[in-house]
Design a protein around this motif. Structure first.
Motif, PDB file in Angstrom:
ATOM      1  N   ALA A 138      34.228  37.374  18.685  1.00 11.19           N
ATOM      2  CA  ALA A 138      34.859  36.085  19.122  1.00 11.19           C
ATOM      3  C   ALA A 138      35.966  36.501  20.070  1.00 11.19           C
ATOM      4  CB  ALA A 138      35.416  35.609  17.683  1.00 11.19           C
ATOM      5  N   ALA A 139      36.620  37.785  19.667  1.00 11.02           N
ATOM      6  CA  ALA A 139      37.771  38.218  20.661  1.00 11.02           C
ATOM      7  C   ALA A 139      37.236  38.658  21.847  1.00 11.02           C
ATOM      8  CB  ALA A 139      38.546  39.618  19.966  1.00 11.02           C
ATOM      9  N   LEU A 140      36.251  39.633  21.805  1.00 16.22           N
ATOM     10  CA  LEU A 140      35.560  39.944  23.241  1.00 16.22           C
ATOM     11  C   LEU A 140      34.894  39.021  23.829  1.00 16.22           C
ATOM     12  CD1 LEU A 140      33.834  43.498  22.125  1.00 16.22           C
ATOM     13  CD2 LEU A 140      36.006  43.087  23.498  1.00 16.22           C
ATOM     14  N   ILE A 159      39.389  34.242  29.646  1.00 17.48           N
ATOM     15  CA  ILE A 159      40.086  35.040  30.285  1.00 17.48           C
ATOM     16  C   ILE A 159      39.554  35.712  31.421  1.00 17.48           C
ATOM     17  CG2 ILE A 159      41.810  37.012  30.014  1.00 17.48           C
ATOM     18  CD1 ILE A 159      42.040  36.594  27.075  1.00 17.48           C
ATOM     19  N   GLY A 160      38.438  36.092  31.485  1.00 20.25           N
ATOM     20  CA  GLY A 160      37.865  36.662  32.691  1.00 20.25           C
ATOM     21  C   GLY A 160      37.820  35.621  33.753  1.00 20.25           C
ATOM     22  N   VAL A 166      42.460  34.044  39.632  1.00 19.66           N
ATOM     23  CA  VAL A 166      43.835  34.532  40.257  1.00 19.66           C
ATOM     24  C   VAL A 166      43.801  35.655  41.145  1.00 19.66           C
ATOM     25  CG1 VAL A 166      46.221  35.594  39.518  1.00 19.66           C
ATOM     26  CG2 VAL A 166      44.888  33.815  38.058  1.00 19.66           C
ATOM     27  N   ILE A 167      42.912  36.632  40.924  1.00 20.44           N
ATOM     28  CA  ILE A 167      42.932  37.892  41.751  1.00 20.44           C
ATOM     29  C   ILE A 167      41.363  38.105  42.453  1.00 20.44           C
ATOM     30  CG2 ILE A 167      44.524  39.013  40.854  1.00 20.44           C
ATOM     31  CD1 ILE A 167      42.735  40.651  38.948  1.00 20.44           C
ATOM     32  N   GLY A 168      40.794  36.782  42.369  1.00 24.34           N
ATOM     33  CA  GLY A 168      39.192  37.133  42.587  1.00 24.34           C
ATOM     34  C   GLY A 168      39.017  36.776  44.148  1.00 24.34           C
TER      35      GLY A 168
END
Length: 260
Positions: free
Chosen positions: A184-186, A193-194, A200-202
């Motif tokens: 779940a976290a990964l 989040i990815g 934002v920085i893509g």
């Protein structure tokens, strides 16, 4: 082949019993219906119940049908992905923990059939849910905002579907490799989040699976750079293949960890 068919029926029966065949499509349909209605009637709702001071105006941009499709995709990028991760994070890891896997591993079934039966079933459920969600929204978009060309919508759905298959492949490969909590976290980090980090920085890169939702939106509006788009499609297909192979290998490697 008979073993694979048996596993497919097992997966389908399991998701019928835990009602994921019902509630996951319903959630996507609910968001698909709410999004165009909200974008169309929110100014009137705010005017009636927003307690705005007398004379105050509530400016709201004029949306096109394409804008509403993209707005709905943004909802799916957050809530939809979270549903996919939480709904299927224990597809393999939970079976190892509760002992169900040990009953399967003693039978003459290949791990390729074991993993692929889950991969196919989950993708059928998730893609079907995404499609009926956009389909239900399409009716209200047509009625409230005007027509959107069918060809543009089909290309948009095809590109976004590739992204969804990439996400489900990540979740299932993680579930084969780690515990349910770690999955779940990964899964949240790599997908939700990815995607945020990419937005934002893509701007420094254009060829990555995390760009597929952007390319889907561009296909619906002004079109995307075809070279970068097709390179992204090829890269994503390769990564999906690698995730599937990794998932099969990790399922076999972690078989000894199954609770007896």
């Amino acid at each position: 082949m008979n073993g694979f068919n048996v596993l497919l029926k097992k997966e389908w029966r399991e998701y019928s019993r835990n009602y994921k065949l019902i509630w996951i499509p319903l959630v996507f349909i609910l968001f698909g219906v709410i999004e165009p209605l909200t974008n169309r009637y929110l100014p009137e709702i705010m005017e009636k119940v927003g307690n705005l001071p007398e004379g105050a105006e509530f400016p709201w941009p004029e949306f096109t049908g394409q804008d509403v499709f993209i707005s709905l995709m943004s909802q799916y990028q957050m809530i939809g992905l979270l549903i996919i991760i939480l709904g299927f994070m224990g597809a393999i890891s939970a079976e190892r923990k509760n002992g169900t896997a040990s009953l399967l591993y003693v039978r003459p079934l290949s791990f390729t059939s074991y993993f692929m039966s889950k991969w196919i079933t989950i993708n059928v459920i998730v893609l079907g849910s995404v499609w009926v969600g956009f389909g239900s929204s399409w009716y209200y978009i047509w009625a409230l905002f005007g027509k959107v060309p069918v060809q543009d919508v089909m290309v948009f759905l095809a590109v976004y579907s590739l992204w969804i298959v990439f996400v489900t492949s990540i979740v299932l490969a993680l579930s084969a490799s780690f515990s349910t909590g770690v999955t779940a976290a990964l899964g949240i980090v790599l997908t939700i989040i990815g995607s945020v980090l990419d937005s934002v920085i893509g701007q420094f890169w254009t060829i990555t699976p995390w760009k597929l939702p952007n390319y889907a939106a561009l296909m619906l509006t002004k079109g995307a750079d075809r070279t970068d788009f097709w390179l992204t499609v090829v890269l994503t297909a390769l990564l999906i293949g690698i995730l599937v192979i990794a998932g099969i290998l990790m399922s076999k490697r972690n078989a000894s960890k199954a609770t007896v």
